[in-house]
Motif scaffolding. Sequence first.
Motif, mmCIF file in Angstrom:
data_model
loop_
_atom_site.group_PDB
_atom_site.id
_atom_site.type_symbol
_atom_site.label_atom_id
_atom_site.label_comp_id
_atom_site.label_asym_id
_atom_site.label_seq_id
_atom_site.Cartn_x
_atom_site.Cartn_y
_atom_site.Cartn_z
ATOM 1 N N LEU A 1 0.841 -1.198 0.000
ATOM 2 C CA LEU A 1 0.000 0.000 0.000
ATOM 3 C C LEU A 1 0.873 1.243 0.000
ATOM 4 C CD1 LEU A 1 -2.695 -0.862 2.742
ATOM 5 C CD2 LEU A 1 -2.863 -1.166 0.282
ATOM 6 N N LYS A 2 0.454 2.221 -0.816
ATOM 7 C CA LYS A 2 1.263 3.435 -0.894
ATOM 8 C C LYS A 2 0.724 4.519 0.058
ATOM 9 C CE LYS A 2 2.973 6.580 -4.392
ATOM 10 N NZ LYS A 2 2.029 7.695 -4.288
ATOM 11 N N ARG A 3 -0.591 4.576 0.149
ATOM 12 C CA ARG A 3 -1.184 5.695 0.911
ATOM 13 C C ARG A 3 -2.434 5.212 1.662
ATOM 14 N NH1 ARG A 3 -1.368 11.514 0.639
ATOM 15 N NH2 ARG A 3 -3.364 12.284 -0.143
ATOM 16 N N ILE A 4 -2.432 5.468 2.966
ATOM 17 C CA ILE A 4 -3.553 5.045 3.819
ATOM 18 C C ILE A 4 -4.305 6.289 4.289
ATOM 19 C CG2 ILE A 4 -4.104 4.044 6.101
ATOM 20 C CD1 ILE A 4 -1.811 2.058 5.678
ATOM 21 N N GLY A 5 -5.639 6.214 4.284
ATOM 22 C CA GLY A 5 -6.448 7.329 4.766
ATOM 23 C C GLY A 5 -6.940 7.038 6.183
ATOM 24 N N VAL A 6 -7.186 8.102 6.938
ATOM 25 C CA VAL A 6 -7.734 7.923 8.291
ATOM 26 C C VAL A 6 -8.826 8.965 8.519
ATOM 27 C CG1 VAL A 6 -5.874 9.363 9.318
ATOM 28 C CG2 VAL A 6 -7.164 7.793 10.771
ATOM 29 N N MET A 7 -9.852 8.589 9.244
ATOM 30 C CA MET A 7 -10.919 9.536 9.586
ATOM 31 C C MET A 7 -11.560 9.144 10.906
ATOM 32 S SD MET A 7 -13.874 7.815 9.269
ATOM 33 C CE MET A 7 -15.252 7.599 8.181
ATOM 34 N N THR A 8 -12.280 10.094 11.509
ATOM 35 C CA THR A 8 -13.054 9.804 12.720
ATOM 36 C C THR A 8 -14.522 10.118 12.412
ATOM 37 O OG1 THR A 8 -12.494 12.050 13.494
ATOM 38 C CG2 THR A 8 -11.219 10.240 14.411
ATOM 39 N N SER A 9 -15.407 9.244 12.892
ATOM 40 C CA SER A 9 -16.813 9.382 12.501
ATOM 41 C C SER A 9 -17.736 9.058 13.676
ATOM 42 C CB SER A 9 -17.043 8.435 11.327
ATOM 43 O OG SER A 9 -18.398 8.276 11.048
ATOM 44 N N GLY A 10 -18.959 9.571 13.627
ATOM 45 C CA GLY A 10 -19.911 9.352 14.727
ATOM 46 C C GLY A 10 -19.595 10.282 15.889
ATOM 47 N N GLY A 11 -20.117 9.965 17.051
ATOM 48 C CA GLY A 11 -19.864 10.811 18.230
ATOM 49 C C GLY A 11 -18.383 10.818 18.570
ATOM 50 N N ASP A 12 -17.823 12.007 18.838
ATOM 51 C CA ASP A 12 -16.392 12.039 19.197
ATOM 52 C C ASP A 12 -16.196 11.376 20.556
ATOM 53 O OD1 ASP A 12 -17.646 14.008 20.707
ATOM 54 O OD2 ASP A 12 -15.920 15.355 20.675
ATOM 55 N N SER A 13 -14.962 10.974 20.830
ATOM 56 C CA SER A 13 -14.681 10.384 22.146
ATOM 57 C C SER A 13 -13.235 10.683 22.514
ATOM 58 C CB SER A 13 -14.950 8.877 22.129
ATOM 59 O OG SER A 13 -14.017 8.208 21.340
ATOM 60 N N PRO A 14 -12.975 10.872 23.816
ATOM 61 C CA PRO A 14 -11.611 11.212 24.234
ATOM 62 C C PRO A 14 -10.650 10.058 23.924
ATOM 63 C CG PRO A 14 -13.201 11.511 26.038
ATOM 64 C CD PRO A 14 -13.915 10.788 24.946
ATOM 65 N N GLY A 15 -9.586 10.378 23.224
ATOM 66 C CA GLY A 15 -8.633 9.339 22.815
ATOM 67 C C GLY A 15 -8.611 9.182 21.302
ATOM 68 N N MET A 16 -9.582 9.804 20.622
ATOM 69 C CA MET A 16 -9.573 9.719 19.154
ATOM 70 C C MET A 16 -8.307 10.373 18.593
ATOM 71 S SD MET A 16 -13.449 10.228 17.760
ATOM 72 C CE MET A 16 -14.498 8.769 17.529
ATOM 73 N N ASN A 17 -7.864 11.454 19.238
ATOM 74 C CA ASN A 17 -6.641 12.100 18.748
ATOM 75 C C ASN A 17 -5.421 11.203 18.932
ATOM 76 O OD1 ASN A 17 -7.455 14.545 17.615
ATOM 77 N ND2 ASN A 17 -7.707 15.469 19.647
ATOM 78 N N ALA A 18 -5.401 10.489 20.052
ATOM 79 C CA ALA A 18 -4.283 9.559 20.273
ATOM 80 C C ALA A 18 -4.302 8.471 19.200
ATOM 81 C CB ALA A 18 -4.379 8.952 21.666
ATOM 82 N N ALA A 19 -5.512 8.102 18.758
ATOM 83 C CA ALA A 19 -5.637 7.083 17.704
ATOM 84 C C ALA A 19 -5.150 7.634 16.363
ATOM 85 C CB ALA A 19 -7.089 6.610 17.609
ATOM 86 N N ILE A 20 -5.559 8.875 16.043
ATOM 87 C CA ILE A 20 -5.109 9.500 14.786
ATOM 88 C C ILE A 20 -3.576 9.581 14.783
ATOM 89 C CG2 ILE A 20 -5.070 11.652 13.445
ATOM 90 C CD1 ILE A 20 -7.888 12.248 14.666
ATOM 91 N N ARG A 21 -3.058 10.049 15.914
ATOM 92 C CA ARG A 21 -1.594 10.187 16.029
ATOM 93 C C ARG A 21 -0.897 8.841 15.775
ATOM 94 N NH1 ARG A 21 1.472 9.076 20.661
ATOM 95 N NH2 ARG A 21 3.420 10.253 20.908
ATOM 96 N N ALA A 22 -1.443 7.792 16.384
ATOM 97 C CA ALA A 22 -0.804 6.481 16.244
ATOM 98 C C ALA A 22 -0.901 5.971 14.804
ATOM 99 C CB ALA A 22 -1.439 5.488 17.219
ATOM 100 N N VAL A 23 -2.025 6.232 14.135
ATOM 101 C CA VAL A 23 -2.150 5.812 12.729
ATOM 102 C C VAL A 23 -1.094 6.544 11.890
ATOM 103 C CG1 VAL A 23 -3.601 5.968 10.649
ATOM 104 C CG2 VAL A 23 -4.609 5.210 12.822
ATOM 105 N N VAL A 24 -1.029 7.868 12.062
ATOM 106 C CA VAL A 24 -0.128 8.682 11.239
ATOM 107 C C VAL A 24 1.338 8.298 11.494
ATOM 108 C CG1 VAL A 24 0.676 11.048 10.816
ATOM 109 C CG2 VAL A 24 -1.771 10.591 11.113
ATOM 110 N N ARG A 25 1.672 8.124 12.766
ATOM 111 C CA ARG A 25 3.080 7.816 13.089
ATOM 112 C C ARG A 25 3.452 6.392 12.666
ATOM 113 N NH1 ARG A 25 4.677 11.633 17.965
ATOM 114 N NH2 ARG A 25 4.419 13.537 16.748
ATOM 115 N N THR A 26 2.497 5.481 12.749
ATOM 116 C CA THR A 26 2.810 4.110 12.310
ATOM 117 C C THR A 26 3.010 4.096 10.796
ATOM 118 O OG1 THR A 26 1.433 3.305 14.119
ATOM 119 C CG2 THR A 26 2.095 1.679 12.484
#
Length: 324
Positions: free
Chosen positions: A1-26
């Motif tokens: 895979l060359k490029r992976i997309g990430v998004m957050t959907s539905g009701g927000d929840s604390p920790g979603m940013n930590a998840a985005i960060r981990a996806v991007v850094r991985t």
Amino acid sequence: LKRIGVMTSGGDSPGMNAAIRAVVRTCAYYHTECAGFYRGFQGMIDGDCINMNARSVRNIVNQGGTILQSARSKQFLTKEGRAQAAQNLKEQEVDAMILIGGDGTFRGGQVFSQEHGIPVIGVPGTIDNDIYGTHYTIGYDTALNTVVEAIDKIRDTASSHNRLFFVEVMGRDAGFIALNSGIGAGAEEILIPEEDLGLDRLLDSLERSRRAGKTSSIVVVSEGDKIGKNVFELAEYVKENLPFYDARVSVLGHIQRGGRPSCFDRVLASRLSVKAVELLLDGKKDLMVGMLNNEIESCSLDQALKGKHTINKDLLRISEILST
Ligand code: F6P
């Protein structure tokens, strides 16, 4: 895979940013490009996305909400909406998506993947904890702590004024938040959708508490409970039948969705999201990552959607014993 997309959907929840960060850094760690889509499926439809690198996610591990914002897209429920989203992903050269959200997000993702052959992996993020295939969802632990802190404060007034408080908490159709926060905050009664206590038993229990010498009480009411009255009607009903109680209602509302994520939610989000990227890079698709008995596992989106995460009914017994 060359490029992976990430998004957050539905009701927000604390920790979603930590998840985005981990996806991007991985992605960065594995030399894979990453694109962040704004407002969940809606951003995929609108082609609203940015390139993300390891530095785009600095200083967000401790922030509530989601820097990518969230939405519940009506347009994505239509075939045309999903086709538009697939077209945009093609144009942006995004080969696969990581979807952070709850069951509505996974349902949308599953249909999208089936229709357009774009691999997706779900990461469970919701305060409700109502997802099968994981013992914990991202945000649930923080929400519990927020609720317990709020009830601790309400208890001060309850005890200073000899009052009975009905505290309504979120959870949609599930009683996880109510049950666990109720035990954590020492509630006298906990009303959850999974077990209808019934009005008579509630009155009996409150009367017993009074006779046992309690001068104030807290009843935690899950927003989806099945007792047949909303929390305000319930308080009125109790006042009419047990006039010695001075009853009040407190609806905690959206304070439960915000705030800094707890350490537990940050670690959970990090572990789940690293795994989600690794699964995609391994050629896997249409799975949801989850934590079962402290191990990161995965199951098909289909299983996650068809299964039911059930509450531990023994907790009701524990609550009953401890409210003697
Ligand atoms: O799913 C999270 C949740 O906060 C539920 O607990 C609640 O029922 C619902 O979302 C509220 O949704 P909204 O923010 O759209 O009012």
